[in-house]
Design a protein around this motif. Structure first.
Motif, short mmCIF file in Angstrom:
data_model
loop_
_atom_site.label_atom_id
_atom_site.label_comp_id
_atom_site.label_asym_id
_atom_site.label_seq_id
_atom_site.Cartn_x
_atom_site.Cartn_y
_atom_site.Cartn_z
N LEU A 105 0.83 -1.19 0.00
CA LEU A 105 0.00 0.00 0.00
C LEU A 105 0.87 1.25 0.00
CD1 LEU A 105 -2.72 -1.01 2.61
CD2 LEU A 105 -2.96 -0.96 0.13
N HIS A 106 0.43 2.26 -0.74
CA HIS A 106 1.12 3.54 -0.78
C HIS A 106 1.14 4.14 0.64
CE1 HIS A 106 1.82 7.79 -1.80
NE2 HIS A 106 2.31 7.34 -2.96
N PRO A 107 2.20 4.87 1.00
CA PRO A 107 2.26 5.44 2.36
C PRO A 107 1.08 6.32 2.71
CG PRO A 107 3.99 6.35 0.92
CD PRO A 107 3.43 5.15 0.25
N ILE A 108 0.51 7.04 1.72
CA ILE A 108 -0.68 7.85 1.99
C ILE A 108 -1.86 6.95 2.36
CG2 ILE A 108 -2.41 9.39 0.97
CD1 ILE A 108 0.16 10.80 1.52
N THR A 109 -2.01 5.85 1.61
CA THR A 109 -3.09 4.90 1.89
C THR A 109 -2.88 4.27 3.26
OG1 THR A 109 -3.30 4.43 -0.47
CG2 THR A 109 -4.32 2.87 1.04
N GLN A 110 -1.64 3.93 3.58
CA GLN A 110 -1.34 3.36 4.90
C GLN A 110 -1.73 4.33 6.01
OE1 GLN A 110 2.56 1.54 5.43
NE2 GLN A 110 2.73 1.13 3.25
N ASP A 330 8.29 6.98 -7.74
CA ASP A 330 9.68 6.51 -7.77
C ASP A 330 9.75 5.21 -6.95
OD1 ASP A 330 12.41 6.04 -7.40
OD2 ASP A 330 12.88 8.17 -7.48
N LEU A 331 10.09 4.11 -7.63
CA LEU A 331 10.12 2.81 -6.94
C LEU A 331 11.14 2.78 -5.82
CD1 LEU A 331 9.72 0.29 -9.92
CD2 LEU A 331 8.04 0.88 -8.18
N ARG A 332 12.23 3.54 -5.95
CA ARG A 332 13.23 3.58 -4.88
C ARG A 332 12.62 4.13 -3.59
NH1 ARG A 332 17.51 7.24 -7.88
NH2 ARG A 332 15.51 8.25 -8.31
N PHE A 333 11.69 5.06 -3.74
CA PHE A 333 10.99 5.61 -2.58
C PHE A 333 9.90 4.65 -2.07
CE2 PHE A 333 7.18 8.06 -1.23
CZ PHE A 333 7.68 8.60 -0.05
N LEU A 334 9.09 4.14 -3.00
CA LEU A 334 7.93 3.33 -2.61
C LEU A 334 8.34 2.00 -2.00
CD1 LEU A 334 5.64 4.04 -5.69
CD2 LEU A 334 5.43 4.99 -3.40
N LYS A 335 9.49 1.43 -2.44
CA LYS A 335 9.91 0.12 -1.92
C LYS A 335 10.23 0.17 -0.43
CE LYS A 335 11.66 -2.09 -6.11
NZ LYS A 335 12.87 -2.54 -6.87
N GLN A 336 10.44 1.37 0.10
CA GLN A 336 10.73 1.48 1.53
C GLN A 336 9.52 1.16 2.40
OE1 GLN A 336 13.17 5.12 2.54
NE2 GLN A 336 12.62 5.65 0.42
N PHE A 337 8.33 1.12 1.77
CA PHE A 337 7.11 0.93 2.56
C PHE A 337 6.51 -0.46 2.37
CE2 PHE A 337 7.71 5.35 1.39
CZ PHE A 337 7.73 5.94 2.66
N ILE A 338 7.26 -1.37 1.73
CA ILE A 338 6.78 -2.75 1.59
C ILE A 338 6.90 -3.47 2.91
CG2 ILE A 338 7.25 -4.96 0.47
CD1 ILE A 338 8.14 -3.45 -1.99
#
Length: 338
Positions: A105-110, A330-338
């Motif tokens: 989930l995107h950090p905003i959605t989280q 940016d996947l480099r940013f989004l992968k931090q929230f997996i």
């Protein structure tokens, strides 16, 4: 001349043996094509004696209709079979566990989910209003005067239709809820809002969560406790919380809510500009005029409201320093929230 009975038996065998649309097409040509057995026989009727033409022609027409029907049924069967085979080849067993996590989930959605879950656990219901809003709901009924700067074209996205705009806050949800139901009310309204902002800490589209409580005993102390309980649950620590007197047209009295900086623990840093405090939301007691605009009896009921920016809380919770990172994919940013 052909024997219709014999041709009928042979046609049945040929159609039954055809196991593909291509082979069925060949059978169709054999009997019904321009040079097919039945077609040629129909053409040859003119060569028969006058007294035999009617009976023989009738038998051939019955034979033709019979063969056409059999071929149509077999064609439908083969087409369905072909579709089933294709679907079977593409079938995926959704119950098989994945070997690894392929998304998150995107950090905003989280953050939205986290906020919603906390308030629902506190007894709040959830209401979502429209993003294209009536100007009267966005401003007038919220006691925002005609000359208020929030109405300026440089701040608000107006729609090319009189009386409509992209909502600038989730506060119109207060109006919609109070017009739809009678007190007691205890609701939050999450959603997107739009303003003409564009810098590292602001976006022209962002998310807010509006909270509204209206009942016979709502008061500032009740509001203060609700907000403090939420913030300490959200940040999972006993963060310091302070309320500063402020002004909003739709609440009176009004306050800004600050928390002790979660980055430097109140010591002073770039994020809190050395103050040790971070502003996280606005709140206040619902203005009596707003209650009256919605038909709420101010002799019986009073209420409080609060509003928070989801991106702001998400940036603080996850330690993000640029709001634009949320929207760049940016996947480099989004992968931090997996």
């Amino acid at each position: 001349m052909i024997d219709p009975s014999e041709v009928k038996r042979q046609a049945e065998k040929d159609i039954k043996k055809a196991d593909s649309l291509q082979k069925l097409s060949e059978v169709k040509a054999k009997y019904l094509g321009k040079e097919g057995i039945i077609s040629l026989s129909l053409k040859s009727i003119k060569d028969l004696p006058q007294e035999k033409r009617k009976e023989y022609g009738s038998e051939l027409n019955v034979l033709k209709e019979f063969v056409e029907k059999l071929i149509k049924e077999k064609e439908e069967y083969l087409r369905n079979l072909e579709i089933e085979e294709k679907l079977s080849a593409q079938w995926v067993d959704m119950s098989v566990p994945l070997e690894s996590l392929v998304g998150a989930l995107h950090p905003i959605t989280q953050t939205l989910t986290r906020i919603r879950d906390i308030f629902v656990s506190m007894g709040f219901s959830v209401f979502e209003g429209p993003e294209m809003e009536l100007e009267s709901y966005n401003f007038d009924l919220l006691n925002i005067p005609k000359e208020h700067p929030a109405r300026d074209m440089q701040d608000t996205f107006y729609i090319n239709k009189e009386g409509y705009l992209l909502r600038t806050h989730t506060s119109p949800a207060q109006i919609r809820v109070m017009l739809l139901q009678k007190p007691p009310i205890q609701v939050i309204a999450p959603g997107k809002v739009y303003r003409r902002d564009d810098d590292p800490t602001h976006s022209p589209m962002f998310h807010q969560v509006e909270g509204l409580v209206v009942n016979e005993y709502a008061n500032f102390k009740h509001m203060k406790y609700t907000i403090e309980a939420f913030l300490r649950t959200f940040f999972e620590k006993n963060v310091p919380v302070r309320f500063r007197a402020s002004y909003f047209p739709f609440t009176e009295p009004s306050a800004e809510v600050d928390i002790g900086c979660v980055i430097c623990e109140g010591l002073g840093c770039r994020v809190c500009k050395g103050s040790g405090w971070l502003e996280v939301m606005g709140c206040g007691m619902v203005h009596p005029k707003v209650l009256e605009n919605c038909g709420v009896d101010t002799e019986l009921y009073q209420g409080f409201a609060f509003g928070m920016g989801v991106e702001r809380l998400s940036m603080l919770y996850f330690g993000i320093d640029n709001i634009k990172l949320f929207y760049e994919n940016d996947l480099r940013f989004l992968k931090q929230f997996i």
